[in-house]
Design an enzyme around this catalytic site. Structure first.
Site, PDB file in Angstrom:
ATOM      1  N   GLU A 258       0.881  -1.356   0.091  1.00 39.76           N
ATOM      2  CA  GLU A 258      -0.033   0.014   0.074  1.00 39.76           C
ATOM      3  C   GLU A 258       0.667   1.224   0.134  1.00 39.76           C
ATOM      4  O   GLU A 258       1.834   1.169   0.735  1.00 39.76           O
ATOM      5  CB  GLU A 258      -0.980  -0.082   1.323  1.00 39.76           C
TER       6      GLU A 258
ATOM      7  N   GLU B   6      -2.779  10.575   3.203  1.00 38.50           N
ATOM      8  CA  GLU B   6      -3.777  10.835   3.951  1.00 38.50           C
ATOM      9  C   GLU B   6      -3.907  12.272   4.261  1.00 38.50           C
ATOM     10  O   GLU B   6      -2.709  12.646   4.923  1.00 38.50           O
ATOM     11  CB  GLU B   6      -3.874   9.986   5.008  1.00 38.50           C
TER      12      GLU B   6
ATOM     13  N   ASP C  93       0.340   5.394   0.533  1.00 35.07           N
ATOM     14  CA  ASP C  93      -0.746   6.151   0.956  1.00 35.07           C
ATOM     15  C   ASP C  93      -0.447   7.717   1.139  1.00 35.07           C
ATOM     16  O   ASP C  93       0.701   8.006   1.613  1.00 35.07           O
ATOM     17  CB  ASP C  93      -0.884   6.107   2.498  1.00 35.07           C
TER      18      ASP C  93
ATOM     19  N   GLY D  94      -4.014  14.712  17.399  1.00 39.40           N
ATOM     20  CA  GLY D  94      -4.178  13.304  18.010  1.00 39.40           C
ATOM     21  C   GLY D  94      -5.381  13.045  18.418  1.00 39.40           C
ATOM     22  O   GLY D  94      -5.373  12.127  19.482  1.00 39.40           O
TER      23      GLY D  94
ATOM     24  N   HIS E 193      -0.358  13.102   5.764  1.00 43.26           N
ATOM     25  CA  HIS E 193       0.284  12.003   6.290  1.00 43.26           C
ATOM     26  C   HIS E 193       0.656  10.838   5.269  1.00 43.26           C
ATOM     27  O   HIS E 193      -0.170  10.589   4.238  1.00 43.26           O
ATOM     28  CB  HIS E 193      -0.842  11.249   6.992  1.00 43.26           C
ATOM     29  N   THR E 194       1.812  10.394   5.086  1.00 43.14           N
ATOM     30  CA  THR E 194       2.313   9.054   4.071  1.00 43.14           C
ATOM     31  C   THR E 194       2.499   8.075   4.790  1.00 43.14           C
ATOM     32  O   THR E 194       3.146   8.013   5.885  1.00 43.14           O
ATOM     33  CB  THR E 194       3.289   9.786   3.176  1.00 43.14           C
TER      34      THR E 194
HETATM   35  C1  LIG Z   1      -4.174  21.537  13.531  1.00 43.15           C
HETATM   36  O1  LIG Z   1      -3.807  22.816  14.014  1.00 43.15           O
HETATM   37  C2  LIG Z   1      -2.865  22.462  15.304  1.00 43.15           C
HETATM   38  C3  LIG Z   1      -2.619  23.969  15.624  1.00 43.15           C
HETATM   39  O2  LIG Z   1      -2.105  24.760  14.575  1.00 43.15           O
HETATM   40  C4  LIG Z   1      -1.617  21.753  14.861  1.00 43.15           C
HETATM   41  O3  LIG Z   1      -0.643  21.704  15.955  1.00 43.15           O
HETATM   42  C5  LIG Z   1      -1.880  20.641  14.185  1.00 43.15           C
HETATM   43  O4  LIG Z   1      -0.658  19.838  13.603  1.00 43.15           O
HETATM   44  C6  LIG Z   1      -2.804  20.712  12.903  1.00 43.15           C
HETATM   45  N1  LIG Z   1      -3.327  19.577  12.185  1.00 43.15           N
HETATM   46  C7  LIG Z   1      -3.781  18.468  12.569  1.00 43.15           C
HETATM   47  C8  LIG Z   1      -3.994  17.498  11.472  1.00 43.15           C
HETATM   48  O5  LIG Z   1      -4.061  18.416  13.446  1.00 43.15           O
END
Ligand SMILES: *[C@@H]1O[C@H](CO)[C@@H](O)[C@H](O)[C@H]1NC(C)=O
Length: 299
Positions: A104, A108, A106, A202, A121-122
């Site tokens: 795969e 994402e 990816d 997260g 994201h890879t």
């Molecule tokens: C979303 O924004 C926060 C704050 O800027 C950042 O830390 C984070 O990496 C960004 N992206 C995602 C997918 O969480």
């Protein structure tokens, strides 16, 4: 016979000679190249098959997949990602084979609150094993316009490109015992779904369903690839469905690597936009980083 030769040939020169005679250029409409695979009416082909949209609501996401299977190729797609508050959503765009021990490749795209950056994201799975994540921010807002996301997949390497800038290269390191995806044909898939358990910061930021439906758009799919046909061993061609884009030098993907400019662009991305690299995650791999990282070629 053809495949036998195909798999056996390791010489660059012979391989490229051989493949070029079976190569396929596909720049047709979405209905010629893809099937909507899930999500009912949430996935749509519009504008005579030139535009495709996926959407996600509280009940379901949606997805599509290529009609064909490919074994090596260059695939380009233009995407415009979910705009506004896209936190919790993931738009996946990937190549995958079937079955156990699958391969795969990816992309994402992890959504975010309005004005906050997406994460690209890879990952690369070979023989069922992934754990090779690299993550990046982009140098533009991927929700304002269409941008081109590409896979170059040849027997030597896999290159992830964003608007033709390489962001990642995964080299064929079979010589040091790392499996490489070179025997399982893959289909191209895309889906839009809810992953608010982990996607944004997260998992801290959840999907705001009052903003649904969320929509991602696709156009200008282009594949220069080897098509795997009828489950048999031939790398046969299908007619090109339209003359929309016959890029000059479109056969170059078979041997494509990074030239000086490509290496410079890659270093620029890695220096300013890379936010995670499994190759330098020493907490995660205390016994030493994965083999393919050791040659220092992950740059
Ligand atoms: C979303 O924004 C926060 C704050 O800027 C950042 O830390 C984070 O990496 C960004 N992206 C995602 C997918 O969480």
């Amino acid at each position: 016979m053809a495949t036998y030769i195909y798999h056996r040939m390791s010489e660059l020169f012979l391989l490229s000679l051989f493949v070029s005679s079976f190569m396929v250029a596909s720049a047709g409409t979405f209905d010629e190249d893809f099937d909507m695979s899930w999500g009912d009416h949430r996935g749509k082909m519009l504008d005579k098959g030139k535009l495709l949209t996926l959407s996600l609501d509280r009940i379901s996401g949606s997805g599509f997949q290529s009609k064909r299977e490919y074994l090596f190729g260059r695939m380009d797609m233009q995407l415009k990602l979910v705009s506004g508050d896209s936190a919790g959503t993931v738009t996946a765009y990937y190549l995958s084979s079937e079955g156990n021990n699958h391969d795969e490749i990816d992309f994402e795209f992890l959504g975010n609150l309005s004005g906050e950056p997406y994460i690209v994201h890879t990952n690369v799975y070979t023989q069922g094993k992934g754990d090779r994540e690299q993550q990046f921010y982009l140098w533009f807002d991927p929700t304002k316009d269409f941008h081109t996301y590409s896979f170059v997949w040849n027997p030597h390497r896999i290159i992830f490109l964003v608007d033709n800038t390489p962001i990642r290269v995964f080299y064929n390191e079979e010589s040091i015992g790392v499996p490489f995806p070179n025997s399982q044909p893959m289909k191209l898939y895309s889906s839009l779904w809810n992953a608010d358990q982990w996607a944004t910061r997260g998992g801290l930021v959840k999907t705001d369903w009052s903003k649904a439906p969320f929509t991602a758009c696709y156009r200008n799919f282009n594949a220069n690839a080897c098509v795997w046909s009828r489950g048999s061993s031939s790398c046969a061609s299908t007619p090109s469905t339209s003359g929309v884009s016959s890029t000059p030098g479109s056969g170059d993907w078979q041997t494509q690597g990074l030239d000086a400019n490509g290496r410079r662009r890659l270093r620029w991305v890695q220096k300013y936009f890379m936010i995670y690299n499994y190759c330098s995650d020493f907490k995660r791999f205390p016994q030493g980083c994965p083999r393919e990282c050791r040659r220092g070629r992950f740059l």
